[in-house]
Scaffold this active site. Structure first.
Site, short mmCIF file in Angstrom:
data_model
loop_
_atom_site.label_atom_id
_atom_site.label_comp_id
_atom_site.label_asym_id
_atom_site.label_seq_id
_atom_site.Cartn_x
_atom_site.Cartn_y
_atom_site.Cartn_z
N ALA A 11 0.65 -1.42 -0.11
CA ALA A 11 -0.20 0.18 0.39
C ALA A 11 0.80 0.93 0.01
O ALA A 11 0.47 2.14 -0.23
CB ALA A 11 -1.10 -0.02 1.32
N SER A 12 2.13 1.43 0.04
CA SER A 12 2.75 2.03 0.24
C SER A 12 3.22 3.09 -1.19
O SER A 12 3.25 4.42 -1.20
CB SER A 12 4.36 1.59 0.52
OG SER A 12 5.16 0.63 -0.13
N ASN A 88 -2.16 -6.89 -3.85
CA ASN A 88 -1.29 -5.84 -4.46
C ASN A 88 -0.18 -6.30 -4.57
O ASN A 88 0.27 -6.16 -6.14
CB ASN A 88 -1.99 -4.79 -3.74
CG ASN A 88 -1.14 -3.52 -4.81
OD1 ASN A 88 -1.75 -3.60 -5.85
ND2 ASN A 88 -0.31 -3.29 -3.95
N TYR A 153 7.54 -12.99 -14.35
CA TYR A 153 6.12 -12.00 -14.07
C TYR A 153 4.49 -12.77 -14.76
O TYR A 153 3.93 -13.04 -13.56
CB TYR A 153 6.79 -11.00 -14.94
CG TYR A 153 6.00 -9.50 -13.77
CD1 TYR A 153 5.49 -9.20 -13.06
CD2 TYR A 153 4.17 -9.17 -14.74
CE1 TYR A 153 4.54 -8.31 -12.05
CE2 TYR A 153 4.07 -8.23 -14.86
CZ TYR A 153 3.12 -7.79 -13.48
OH TYR A 153 2.66 -6.70 -13.04
N LYS A 157 1.51 -13.82 -12.14
CA LYS A 157 0.51 -13.57 -12.88
C LYS A 157 -0.42 -14.25 -12.70
O LYS A 157 -2.44 -14.33 -12.97
CB LYS A 157 0.44 -12.26 -13.52
CG LYS A 157 1.11 -11.00 -13.04
CD LYS A 157 0.77 -10.58 -11.13
CE LYS A 157 1.69 -9.37 -11.06
NZ LYS A 157 1.63 -9.15 -10.08
P1 NAP Z 1 5.17 -0.40 -7.59
O1 NAP Z 1 4.70 0.92 -7.84
O2 NAP Z 1 5.95 -1.37 -7.98
O3 NAP Z 1 4.79 -0.70 -5.96
C1 NAP Z 1 5.16 -1.94 -5.59
C2 NAP Z 1 4.76 -2.45 -3.81
O4 NAP Z 1 4.90 -3.72 -3.97
C3 NAP Z 1 5.34 -1.55 -3.07
O5 NAP Z 1 4.07 -1.47 -2.85
C4 NAP Z 1 6.33 -2.00 -2.33
O6 NAP Z 1 6.26 -1.82 -1.47
C5 NAP Z 1 5.41 -3.52 -2.69
N1 NAP Z 1 6.01 -4.94 -2.47
C6 NAP Z 1 7.49 -5.08 -3.68
N2 NAP Z 1 7.96 -5.99 -3.37
C7 NAP Z 1 7.96 -6.73 -1.97
C8 NAP Z 1 8.22 -6.96 -0.27
N3 NAP Z 1 9.48 -8.18 -0.85
N4 NAP Z 1 8.39 -6.64 0.26
C9 NAP Z 1 6.99 -6.24 0.31
N5 NAP Z 1 6.17 -5.19 -0.15
C10 NAP Z 1 6.87 -5.41 -1.79
O7 NAP Z 1 4.07 -1.54 -8.15
P2 NAP Z 1 2.58 -1.31 -9.17
O8 NAP Z 1 2.96 -0.63 -10.28
O9 NAP Z 1 1.68 -0.08 -8.23
O10 NAP Z 1 1.95 -2.37 -8.78
C11 NAP Z 1 1.01 -3.05 -7.89
C12 NAP Z 1 0.00 -4.31 -8.31
O11 NAP Z 1 -0.11 -4.81 -9.70
C13 NAP Z 1 1.62 -5.53 -8.63
O12 NAP Z 1 0.92 -6.92 -8.91
C14 NAP Z 1 1.44 -5.48 -10.18
O13 NAP Z 1 2.39 -6.94 -10.55
C15 NAP Z 1 0.14 -5.26 -10.43
N6 NAP Z 1 0.18 -4.53 -11.96
C16 NAP Z 1 0.85 -3.52 -12.17
C17 NAP Z 1 0.52 -2.84 -13.78
C18 NAP Z 1 1.15 -1.36 -14.07
O14 NAP Z 1 1.39 -1.11 -15.61
N7 NAP Z 1 1.56 -0.50 -13.06
C19 NAP Z 1 -0.07 -3.15 -14.42
C20 NAP Z 1 -0.68 -4.82 -14.10
C21 NAP Z 1 -0.37 -5.48 -12.38
P3 NAP Z 1 7.70 -1.08 -1.13
O15 NAP Z 1 8.27 0.43 -1.73
O16 NAP Z 1 6.77 -1.07 0.82
O17 NAP Z 1 8.53 -2.47 -0.58
#
Ligand code: NAP
Length: 245
Positions: A11-12, A88, A153, A157
């Protein structure tokens, strides 16, 4: 009426942060999980607390079983229930197959897939007891379509979609719903690292001609977490500007 107790992993930042903001209300108690981004998680908590929402921070490295294992018990100890789990948090370690090491595969597997499985297992018992609950897994267009350079990845997914359907079958008789959301390309740090020419190429393929906004994913998650979605389960719903068709 009980307040809705909600856990959102990751959620960060990015999509998770937007989901937290959308689910925040006087009727909810939010558990905001984060890994490394303590500062930004604390900032979000302050922001939500200022608007009168009860929020708690939970730190855990989701690659580690022992850190995951404490999350749900902490929530149950405080409230005796958990109503919504949003899996998430996610990572990418992109490489072409020929260059992908076991470690590259395992890191993505542990965070995206194994952590989600562990958390679903941990919420199953309390939700069965409550005879209610909603689980929402954030999958991806890449889990549906595959993507060069993202075999690890894509596998995780796609696995989330299989787990979603299986768990929906196991828990449906007690009124618990389990759904997956498959975002396309959303404006976050995850996609910001893509080279400009790749971003342009992707944009050309999206019927709506643009990347999505985090709020547009959060809107669907909020709907799935609400009573309005009580009769929706085992589904994978795309939020991708028409990419998946
Ligand atoms: P993001 O901005 O990179 O954020 C990722 C989040 O996951 C952060 O809050 C991070 O926490 C947490 N995280 C990652 N590794 C972790 C670990 N080892 N332990 C604890 N927390 C961890 O990603 P986002 O784009 O918001 O994506 C969120 C979700 O949507 C993901 O599952 C991603 O695969 C999916 N998604 C994203 C997209 C896109 O286009 N962005 C498209 C399809 C699906 P910290 O920073 O606090 O470590």
């Amino acid at each position: 009426m009980n307040k809705q107790v909600i856990l959102i992993t990751g959620a960060s930042r990015g999509i998770g942060r937007a989901i937290a903001k959308k689910l925040a209300s006087p009727e909810s108690i939010l558990y905001l999980h984060y890994g490394r981004s303590a500062e930004s998680a604390e900032k979000l908590q302050k922001e939500l607390a200022a608007s009168g929402v009860e929020t708690h921070l939970l730190q855990a490295d989701l690659a580690k079983a022992e850190e995951i294992a404490k999350l749900i018990p902490t929530i149950l100890e405080a409230h005796g229930r958990i109503d919504v789990l949003v899996n998430n948090a996610g990572v990418t370690v992109d490489k072409l197959l020929m260059r992908m090491s076991d470690e590259d595969y395992e890191e993505v597997y542990r965070v995206n897939q194994l952590a989600a499985f562990r958390l679903m297992r941990d919420v199953a018992r309390p939700m069965l007891k409550q005879r209610s609950g909603k689980i929402i897994n954030i999958s991806s267009i890449v889990g549906l379509k595959g993507n060069a350079g993202q075999l690890n990845y894509a596998a995780t997914k796609a696995a989330l979609i299989g787990m979603t359907k299986s768990m929906a079958l196991e828990l449906g008789s007690r009124g618990i719903t389990v759904n997956a959301v498959a975002p396309g390309f959303i404006e976050t740090e995850m996609t910001a690292v893509l080279p400009a020419e790749i971003q342009e190429k992707i944009r050309e393929e999206i019927p709506l001609g643009r990347f999505g906004k985090v709020e547009e994913v959060a809107n669907l998650v909020a709907f799935l977490a609400s009573p309005a979605a009580d009769y929706i389960t085992a589904q994978t719903i795309s939020v991708d500007g028409g990419l998946n068709r």
